[in-house]
Design a protein around this motif. Sequence first.
Motif, PDB file in Angstrom:
ATOM      1  N   PHE A 190     -24.658 -48.696 -25.120  1.00 52.12           N
ATOM      2  CA  PHE A 190     -23.821 -47.835 -25.958  1.00 52.12           C
ATOM      3  C   PHE A 190     -24.091 -48.138 -27.436  1.00 52.12           C
ATOM      4  O   PHE A 190     -24.024 -49.291 -27.866  1.00 52.12           O
ATOM      5  CB  PHE A 190     -22.340 -48.080 -25.642  1.00 52.12           C
ATOM      6  CG  PHE A 190     -21.402 -47.116 -26.316  1.00 52.12           C
ATOM      7  CD1 PHE A 190     -21.204 -45.843 -25.793  1.00 52.12           C
ATOM      8  CD2 PHE A 190     -20.725 -47.458 -27.484  1.00 52.12           C
ATOM      9  CE1 PHE A 190     -20.332 -44.947 -26.407  1.00 52.12           C
ATOM     10  CE2 PHE A 190     -19.863 -46.568 -28.110  1.00 52.12           C
ATOM     11  CZ  PHE A 190     -19.664 -45.302 -27.561  1.00 52.12           C
ATOM     12  N   VAL A 191     -24.400 -47.073 -28.215  1.00 51.84           N
ATOM     13  CA  VAL A 191     -24.819 -47.266 -29.614  1.00 51.84           C
ATOM     14  C   VAL A 191     -23.985 -46.407 -30.568  1.00 51.84           C
ATOM     15  O   VAL A 191     -24.516 -45.914 -31.567  1.00 51.84           O
ATOM     16  CB  VAL A 191     -26.324 -46.964 -29.785  1.00 51.84           C
ATOM     17  CG1 VAL A 191     -26.854 -47.623 -31.063  1.00 51.84           C
ATOM     18  CG2 VAL A 191     -27.141 -47.433 -28.619  1.00 51.84           C
ATOM     19  N   PHE A 323     -20.555 -42.322 -16.289  1.00 54.73           N
ATOM     20  CA  PHE A 323     -21.526 -43.364 -16.607  1.00 54.73           C
ATOM     21  C   PHE A 323     -20.858 -44.506 -17.372  1.00 54.73           C
ATOM     22  O   PHE A 323     -21.046 -45.681 -17.055  1.00 54.73           O
ATOM     23  CB  PHE A 323     -22.686 -42.782 -17.434  1.00 54.73           C
ATOM     24  CG  PHE A 323     -23.480 -41.719 -16.725  1.00 54.73           C
ATOM     25  CD1 PHE A 323     -24.617 -42.050 -16.012  1.00 54.73           C
ATOM     26  CD2 PHE A 323     -23.083 -40.391 -16.757  1.00 54.73           C
ATOM     27  CE1 PHE A 323     -25.352 -41.082 -15.337  1.00 54.73           C
ATOM     28  CE2 PHE A 323     -23.811 -39.405 -16.090  1.00 54.73           C
ATOM     29  CZ  PHE A 323     -24.945 -39.754 -15.377  1.00 54.73           C
ATOM     30  N   LEU A 324     -20.078 -44.140 -18.388  1.00 52.44           N
ATOM     31  CA  LEU A 324     -19.492 -45.150 -19.267  1.00 52.44           C
ATOM     32  C   LEU A 324     -18.474 -46.042 -18.562  1.00 52.44           C
ATOM     33  O   LEU A 324     -18.361 -47.229 -18.891  1.00 52.44           O
ATOM     34  CB  LEU A 324     -18.821 -44.449 -20.462  1.00 52.44           C
ATOM     35  CG  LEU A 324     -19.751 -43.669 -21.397  1.00 52.44           C
ATOM     36  CD1 LEU A 324     -18.937 -42.895 -22.431  1.00 52.44           C
ATOM     37  CD2 LEU A 324     -20.746 -44.595 -22.086  1.00 52.44           C
ATOM     38  N   LYS A 325     -17.749 -45.526 -17.597  1.00 48.24           N
ATOM     39  CA  LYS A 325     -16.704 -46.325 -16.959  1.00 48.24           C
ATOM     40  C   LYS A 325     -17.263 -47.445 -16.081  1.00 48.24           C
ATOM     41  O   LYS A 325     -16.544 -48.388 -15.751  1.00 48.24           O
ATOM     42  CB  LYS A 325     -15.778 -45.432 -16.137  1.00 48.24           C
ATOM     43  CG  LYS A 325     -16.382 -44.845 -14.875  1.00 48.24           C
ATOM     44  CD  LYS A 325     -15.385 -43.945 -14.156  1.00 48.24           C
ATOM     45  CE  LYS A 325     -15.950 -43.371 -12.858  1.00 48.24           C
ATOM     46  NZ  LYS A 325     -14.979 -42.475 -12.177  1.00 48.24           N
ATOM     47  N   HIS A 326     -18.536 -47.368 -15.723  1.00 49.84           N
ATOM     48  CA  HIS A 326     -19.161 -48.398 -14.884  1.00 49.84           C
ATOM     49  C   HIS A 326     -19.929 -49.433 -15.705  1.00 49.84           C
ATOM     50  O   HIS A 326     -20.476 -50.386 -15.136  1.00 49.84           O
ATOM     51  CB  HIS A 326     -20.123 -47.753 -13.879  1.00 49.84           C
ATOM     52  CG  HIS A 326     -19.438 -46.952 -12.809  1.00 49.84           C
ATOM     53  ND1 HIS A 326     -18.660 -47.527 -11.830  1.00 49.84           N
ATOM     54  CD2 HIS A 326     -19.432 -45.608 -12.576  1.00 49.84           C
ATOM     55  CE1 HIS A 326     -18.204 -46.581 -11.022  1.00 49.84           C
ATOM     56  NE2 HIS A 326     -18.655 -45.409 -11.457  1.00 49.84           N
ATOM     57  N   MET A 327     -19.984 -49.265 -17.029  1.00 45.58           N
ATOM     58  CA  MET A 327     -20.810 -50.158 -17.843  1.00 45.58           C
ATOM     59  C   MET A 327     -20.210 -51.555 -17.929  1.00 45.58           C
ATOM     60  O   MET A 327     -18.992 -51.739 -17.909  1.00 45.58           O
ATOM     61  CB  MET A 327     -20.994 -49.586 -19.256  1.00 45.58           C
ATOM     62  CG  MET A 327     -21.923 -48.386 -19.305  1.00 45.58           C
ATOM     63  SD  MET A 327     -22.190 -47.790 -20.986  1.00 45.58           S
ATOM     64  CE  MET A 327     -23.132 -49.151 -21.676  1.00 45.58           C
ATOM     65  N   LYS A 328     -21.093 -52.541 -18.026  1.00 43.77           N
ATOM     66  CA  LYS A 328     -20.664 -53.919 -18.207  1.00 43.77           C
ATOM     67  C   LYS A 328     -20.965 -54.358 -19.638  1.00 43.77           C
ATOM     68  O   LYS A 328     -21.404 -53.575 -20.462  1.00 43.77           O
ATOM     69  CB  LYS A 328     -21.362 -54.825 -17.213  1.00 43.77           C
ATOM     70  CG  LYS A 328     -22.872 -54.941 -17.391  1.00 43.77           C
ATOM     71  CD  LYS A 328     -23.461 -55.845 -16.319  1.00 43.77           C
ATOM     72  CE  LYS A 328     -24.978 -56.000 -16.503  1.00 43.77           C
ATOM     73  NZ  LYS A 328     -25.581 -56.866 -15.466  1.00 43.77           N
ATOM     74  N   GLY A 329     -20.718 -55.615 -19.926  1.00 41.30           N
ATOM     75  CA  GLY A 329     -20.936 -56.143 -21.271  1.00 41.30           C
ATOM     76  C   GLY A 329     -19.636 -56.244 -22.036  1.00 41.30           C
ATOM     77  O   GLY A 329     -18.555 -55.930 -21.539  1.00 41.30           O
ATOM     78  N   ASN A 330     -19.746 -56.688 -23.286  1.00 42.64           N
ATOM     79  CA  ASN A 330     -18.562 -56.840 -24.127  1.00 42.64           C
ATOM     80  C   ASN A 330     -17.999 -55.483 -24.526  1.00 42.64           C
ATOM     81  O   ASN A 330     -18.709 -54.473 -24.549  1.00 42.64           O
ATOM     82  CB  ASN A 330     -18.908 -57.631 -25.387  1.00 42.64           C
ATOM     83  CG  ASN A 330     -19.308 -59.061 -25.079  1.00 42.64           C
ATOM     84  OD1 ASN A 330     -18.798 -59.663 -24.123  1.00 42.64           O
ATOM     85  ND2 ASN A 330     -20.209 -59.601 -25.867  1.00 42.64           N
ATOM     86  N   PHE A 350     -24.749 -51.971 -15.649  1.00 41.62           N
ATOM     87  CA  PHE A 350     -23.500 -51.627 -14.993  1.00 41.62           C
ATOM     88  C   PHE A 350     -22.951 -52.806 -14.211  1.00 41.62           C
ATOM     89  O   PHE A 350     -23.662 -53.766 -13.893  1.00 41.62           O
ATOM     90  CB  PHE A 350     -23.727 -50.430 -14.060  1.00 41.62           C
ATOM     91  CG  PHE A 350     -24.280 -49.226 -14.773  1.00 41.62           C
ATOM     92  CD1 PHE A 350     -23.439 -48.339 -15.421  1.00 41.62           C
ATOM     93  CD2 PHE A 350     -25.655 -48.987 -14.820  1.00 41.62           C
ATOM     94  CE1 PHE A 350     -23.948 -47.238 -16.095  1.00 41.62           C
ATOM     95  CE2 PHE A 350     -26.168 -47.897 -15.483  1.00 41.62           C
ATOM     96  CZ  PHE A 350     -25.312 -47.014 -16.131  1.00 41.62           C
ATOM     97  N   ASN A 351     -21.664 -52.725 -13.861  1.00 41.05           N
ATOM     98  CA  ASN A 351     -21.012 -53.795 -13.110  1.00 41.05           C
ATOM     99  C   ASN A 351     -21.654 -53.993 -11.750  1.00 41.05           C
ATOM    100  O   ASN A 351     -21.782 -55.094 -11.258  1.00 41.05           O
ATOM    101  CB  ASN A 351     -19.522 -53.496 -12.940  1.00 41.05           C
ATOM    102  CG  ASN A 351     -18.772 -53.671 -14.260  1.00 41.05           C
ATOM    103  OD1 ASN A 351     -19.032 -54.610 -15.002  1.00 41.05           O
ATOM    104  ND2 ASN A 351     -17.866 -52.759 -14.556  1.00 41.05           N
ATOM    105  N   GLU A 352     -22.019 -52.930 -11.128  1.00 42.79           N
ATOM    106  CA  GLU A 352     -22.714 -53.008  -9.844  1.00 42.79           C
ATOM    107  C   GLU A 352     -24.209 -52.838 -10.093  1.00 42.79           C
ATOM    108  O   GLU A 352     -24.643 -52.547 -11.202  1.00 42.79           O
ATOM    109  CB  GLU A 352     -22.179 -51.929  -8.904  1.00 42.79           C
ATOM    110  CG  GLU A 352     -20.665 -52.046  -8.674  1.00 42.79           C
ATOM    111  CD  GLU A 352     -20.130 -50.910  -7.843  1.00 42.79           C
ATOM    112  OE1 GLU A 352     -20.753 -50.585  -6.809  1.00 42.79           O
ATOM    113  OE2 GLU A 352     -19.094 -50.337  -8.218  1.00 42.79           O
TER     114      GLU A 352
END
Length: 769
Positions: A190-191, A323-330, A350-352
């Motif tokens: 995400f940018v 797409f965004l709701k599955h993303m991982k990271g800070n 992603f989390n998975e």
Amino acid sequence: MDFQDESELTFKKKKKQRRTRCRCIFVIIVMVLLVFFLGFIIGYFSRKIPSTSETSSPASQKANKESREKASSTFQSSVDNRELEKSVRWFSKRPHIAGSEQQKELAEELKKRWIEYGFDEVEMPAYDVLLSYPQVDKPNKVTLMHSNGTVVYTSKGEETVHDAAENDTLVVRPVLGYAPAGTFEGEIVFVNYGRVEDFEKLKNELNVSVDGKIAIMKYGKIFRGDKVANAARFNASGAIIYTDPKEYAPEGTTPDKVYPEAVWMPPTGVQRGTIYTALGIGVGDPQTPVLPSIEGIYRRPLNESQLPSIPAQPISYGDAVHFLKHMKGNEVPESWKGALPITYRLGPGFNENMKVKMELHNKIEVKTIYNVIGTIHGKEEPDRYVIVGNHRDSWVFGAVDAVSGTASTSEIARVLGSLRKTKWRPRRTIKIASWGGEEYSCIGSREWVEEHREKLDQRAVAYLNVDIAVGGSFALEALATPLLKELLIKWIKIVKDPNAHDDKESVYDIMLERNPSKEDPKKPNVKVLTSVSDFAHFYHHMGIPSTDMTYQFGYNNSVSYYPVYHTQHDTFQWVKKFVDPEFKFHKAVTQIVGGMLLEIADSPMLPMDVSTYADVIRDAYNLLKSKEEANLQSHGITLKHLANAVEKFLASTKTFNEVKSKLTGDDVDKKSFSLLRRLNDQMVSVEKAFVYPYGLPGRPLIRHVAFAPERYNAYGSSSFPGIGDTLFDAARGGNWSDVDLQISVALQSILSATDVINPEDVDKKAAGV
């Protein structure tokens, strides 16, 4: 010799003498006829160019003034909002993307109308240009899948039909123009808005790399093409741009809060648009830079055409959330968060164990586009052109972009046709233009200017652009060269605003109330020109004085862009229901543009103000000095000489205006036709003095040294853009000598402007000084 021989000789001698006399008589007759013919020609053309005695006739000047005033008054009273509504309905009835058959049909309709209106000349020049389309049977897709290939979600690839008018087989699927075809799989990052500073923050402060990843970004803040170019510059392998409800549905995303029940973007809405940025936006056909794309012109190969290098696709916020709701990271910084009901995270991945697959099937092909150029020849100065233009193509129905502008220019043409039937003819030649292919890279206007470069350089005195005439009902937003700023302000004071209330009657009053200047709240916000429409090549390449204006959408008491921009929901129904039910705002913009057009075309002295130009240059210098002088001095760079040049320019414009003032008033034609022409040409030349032949750094086709878009944001305006661009680069490790060079370029341009406006070149005795 006998008598007979002598008689024959005498006879022959006399016969020869008679022939000689006949030849002499014939030569004399021919010479008399030639003299008579030349006298007739000289007399005929002398009537075409007014002499000093003719222009000094009080009766003639009074008649000319009355004719100008009558034409202007008749124009204002003849603009009809019902005609404007009919044009918006008709021209937006079906999708009409550049290069389509519908575009040609609309061009032919305009040509037919303008001929019927009595224009002296109507042309329809064609250009074969490189365009890009999605395929009907192979929609572009963005898919979220598990590593084993199981699909979690696939973007819809089309927008939901919300009223009967949208149900059309010609609707073009969501696409980013010139995005390359291909398939790519990878993780996403995400940018934010995809600005240079966003990528830098991600890398330097948030410790996230986009190398080999797909950058996902919100629409907004900067031009979409710059978002994709920035992603490529930071080594991303793909780009996804989506419409976050923070900007496009801020009041909520439930059915009662979005179109068709409300003005805002529905969850399936997708913004299409070009991402071509090579050499700066507005550069025309990618295969024929600098040259017109006509028969016989060299076309560079596709691999040399500097097309976008990474796959890119737009999606809706209804798709993006999956797409965004599955993303991982800070979590992203607070200022980066949108309005979706999720936790926004940076990524990558992603989390998975999931990945994104982009499948693009765009076709890049050469297609024919058409301009329509209508001409009314001038009476006294037919070799001076005043041009008003608007683009005709749209990504889908385009009732706002750009049919609102097409309706406006078509109405201007209709009213001018009515004036022509009263035997009226403007002082200077008027040209009305309908451009093809603007949405891809201002192609139609660019190719026409390239084809007629020398003629326009010598003869065009102004170009008035009206792209989106009406995108909302909040307040006018105007862009103008400083030369025409005061003229624009004059006309927004004259025209009544549909939002009039209390003692606030005019467009000026409402603009001052709702869209004041940030630098001076006591003035309306008339900005310098950015490069996002068909004025780009006229102004930023040729230095032809230009303007552009839009009645804008507004939210939270400030100007904003209309939410269904470049979607299939930009329809007549959206405009009629939410923006301009009675088409009064369309009428107001048409009256402003038409009023300015007639005044520039008919006034003996061009309504241009060189002092305003000098004032704006001074303000730009002062801003540069306050922000950057200490920084420049630390690198051994001085602004002293630039300051001196600004002062010389200010002084020269003041003296010029003293000379000019002697020719103002009812007797403006009184002194000398040649002197009047000289003063007019000097004012137009001020703009051209700021055109640097080698262009701006990295953007050789954008040549205006004083005002141009920012290098990394085609939507952002910049004063002294070359200096600003090189300062931006120098702060990131670039060469400070480049900054020094651009200061010198600006310095020489200001000195050149001082030179061309120098009143010493004017015959002061003739001017009465």
